[in-house]
Scaffold this active site. Structure first.
Site, mmCIF file in Angstrom:
data_model
loop_
_atom_site.group_PDB
_atom_site.id
_atom_site.type_symbol
_atom_site.label_atom_id
_atom_site.label_comp_id
_atom_site.label_asym_id
_atom_site.label_seq_id
_atom_site.Cartn_x
_atom_site.Cartn_y
_atom_site.Cartn_z
ATOM 1 N N LYS A 199 3.917 8.759 9.039
ATOM 2 C CA LYS A 199 3.647 8.154 10.337
ATOM 3 C C LYS A 199 4.566 8.696 11.465
ATOM 4 C CE LYS A 199 0.836 4.573 8.485
ATOM 5 N NZ LYS A 199 0.926 3.988 7.151
ATOM 6 N N TYR A 252 0.855 -1.184 0.000
ATOM 7 C CA TYR A 252 0.000 0.000 0.000
ATOM 8 C C TYR A 252 0.890 1.233 0.000
ATOM 9 C CZ TYR A 252 -3.477 3.416 1.665
ATOM 10 O OH TYR A 252 -4.310 4.505 1.807
ATOM 11 N N ASP A 266 9.299 2.888 0.024
ATOM 12 C CA ASP A 266 8.228 3.528 0.777
ATOM 13 C C ASP A 266 8.394 3.122 2.233
ATOM 14 O OD1 ASP A 266 6.000 4.509 1.948
ATOM 15 O OD2 ASP A 266 4.554 3.593 0.567
HETATM 16 C C1 LIG Z 1 0.230 4.491 5.790
HETATM 17 C C2 LIG Z 1 1.010 4.307 4.573
HETATM 18 C C3 LIG Z 1 0.940 5.203 3.499
HETATM 19 C C4 LIG Z 1 -0.061 6.320 3.463
HETATM 20 O O1 LIG Z 1 0.174 7.291 4.429
HETATM 21 P P1 LIG Z 1 -1.041 8.256 4.852
HETATM 22 O O2 LIG Z 1 -0.403 9.202 5.824
HETATM 23 O O3 LIG Z 1 -2.095 7.385 5.435
HETATM 24 O O4 LIG Z 1 -1.504 8.939 3.618
HETATM 25 C C5 LIG Z 1 1.800 5.017 2.435
HETATM 26 N N1 LIG Z 1 2.685 4.008 2.405
HETATM 27 C C6 LIG Z 1 2.778 3.116 3.425
HETATM 28 C C7 LIG Z 1 3.796 2.035 3.348
HETATM 29 C C8 LIG Z 1 1.933 3.227 4.514
HETATM 30 O O5 LIG Z 1 2.011 2.313 5.490
#
Ligand SMILES: *Cc1c(COP(=O)(O)O)cnc(C)c1O
Length: 431
Positions: A267, A144, A239
């Protein structure tokens, strides 16, 4: 357990908020039941509107790595607010956090602050496309990267086909530039690159996947991607929205020793406030406006209150590397307890763990990609989730999420978690 106030708030919320929640993962759709509404949290525990207390195993999906309502972060936020919540112009805190991020994550020469992980990944892909002059990118099934259009592509009819949109509202035009491969399948990636020679701008990956449950990269997989990107002039994007500042002060790339060209962060970086960031090699980041031609902007980006919270949290982690040892040993104790219960009860569930991330999958097969994650019995997980909730343990409300351990769990908390797990597994067997 009384949850009347939560129930009443949820029914009011549903009248005015789609599905009653502001992010779908918060609803309990995958596990059954209604979401709990929370009033306060401190340290390892959250208290709901009805006064029930829970040990929190999600920690706001990562950011509360030092536990809830950390005093240092609180103090920094209050100080910042008193000097105005926003300038819409540069401030010193943006310089401080940029310097610190570049020091903690050495592959980042230049960093741009944004307001969420979604913004970070969307922007990173745009920059990679601008830098390479290519349109396509490869992502992995089950990873994701936020809700940007081009990331909402599911696994169609296998990895070699063009992606089809995962959500209405994403056009097929957008989807066709997203290429999909199974996690941990280097050969599939090589084949896609071969079939799209000179057209792939970027490969984006969660170096440790957290969004299909916790799934670790196999030995050589990330190294293989690195070599492939080098050979083909493809930008490798890690990511690390989830793994950044969690698996090590420098994220998964430090822990696993594979260095990407660009990194996306979120995060933990905001200390609980809405912050994301993307960064990487100078020659790539020099394409970002106003230095370069790739446009990306934000009215509240680098917001002083958010920077104060984020900087305080990152500085603590930087100055206290022993935190990572504590996180890992807390997590290992919990996982050892789970394993012991499984052994005694004759269950053979798969537990994946690295650092302070772990998942127990309700399957006895190895889990190394989305297909194998789907072997898990989600109905059983739903039952287990609610049994744990009733015992005061707040888990992520889906089998396909990792859990995030915080550094403030007490020995009593760890004991309580292990006992709740054992009792819940016994209940499942008995039913
Ligand atoms: C949570 C998450 C996102 C998205 O971040 P948001 O602050 O919710 O938009 C993108 N990549 C990874 C790996 C994530 O865990």
């Amino acid at each position: 357990m009384k949850i009347e106030k939560s129930k009443s708030l949820f029914s009011r919320a549903k009248n005015f908020i789609p599905g009653g929640v502001n992010s779908p993962v918060r609803a309990f759709k995958a596990v059954g039941g209604d979401p709990i509404f929370f009033k306060s949290a401190k340290g390892s525990k959250m208290v709901d509107e009805d006064g029930n207390s829970y040990i929190d195993m999600i920690n706001s999906w990562g950011p509360m790595i030092l536990g809830h309502a950390n005093e240092m972060v609180e103090e920094a936020v209050i100080q910042a607010i008193q000097h105005s919540p926003s300038f819409g112009a540069p401030g010193e805190r943006e310089v401080l956090i940029a310097e610190l991020i570049c020091e903690m994550v050495p592959s980042i020469d230049r960093v741009r602050m944004v307001n969420s992980g979604t913004e970070a990944t969307m922007s990173a892909i745009r920059v990679a496309r601008g830098y390479t002059g290519r349109d396509k990118f490869i992502k992995f099934e089950g990873c994701y990267h936020g809700h940007g259009d081009s990331f909402l592509i599911a696994a169609g009819s296998g990895a070699m086909t063009m992606g089809t949109p995962d959500s209405p509202g994403v056009t097929s035009g957008t989807a066709q530039d997203t290429l999909l491969a199974p996690f941990n399948d280097l050969e599939a990636v090589q084949k896609i690159v071969e079939e799209n020679k000179g057209e792939v701008a970027a490969i984006i990956i969660e170096p440790v996947a957290g969004n299909m449950g916790c799934v670790l990269p196999k030995a050589g997989f990330l190294e293989g991607l690195r070599a492939l990107c080098d050979a083909e002039g493809i930008v490798l994007i890690f990511d690390e929205v989830m793994t950044g500042f969690r698996l090590a002060k420098g994220g998964a790339q430090e822990r696993l020793g594979v260095i990407p060209d660009m990194t996306t962060l979120g995060k933990i970086i905001g200390g609980g406030l809405p912050v994301g960031a993307y960064g990487g090699k100078k020659e790539i980041m020099d394409f970002v406006s106003p230095e370069g031609p790739v446009y990306q902007a934000g009215t509240l980006s680098g917001n002083p209150v958010a920077m104060a919270a984020g900087y305080t949290m990152l500085k603590y982690l930087f100055d206290h590397p022993e935190t990572y040892g504590k996180l890992e040993s807390n997590t290992k104790k919990i996982v050892a307890g789970y394993k012991e219960s499984c052994e005694v009860l004759g269950l053979n569930y798969t537990i994946n763990q690295i650092g302070s991330m772990y998942s127990m999958f309700f399957t006895d097969k190895e889990v190394f990609d989305l297909n194998t994650a789907k072997h898990a019995d989600t109905q059983l997980f739903g039952k287990y989730f609610n049994l744990m909730l009733n015992r005061g343990i707040y888990l992520a409300p889906s089998q396909f999420e990792t859990l995030f351990v915080s550094s403030v769990l007490s020995d009593q908390d760890i004991e309580d978690i292990i006992r709740a797990n054992d009792d819940s597994l016994r209940d499942i067997i008995a039913s």
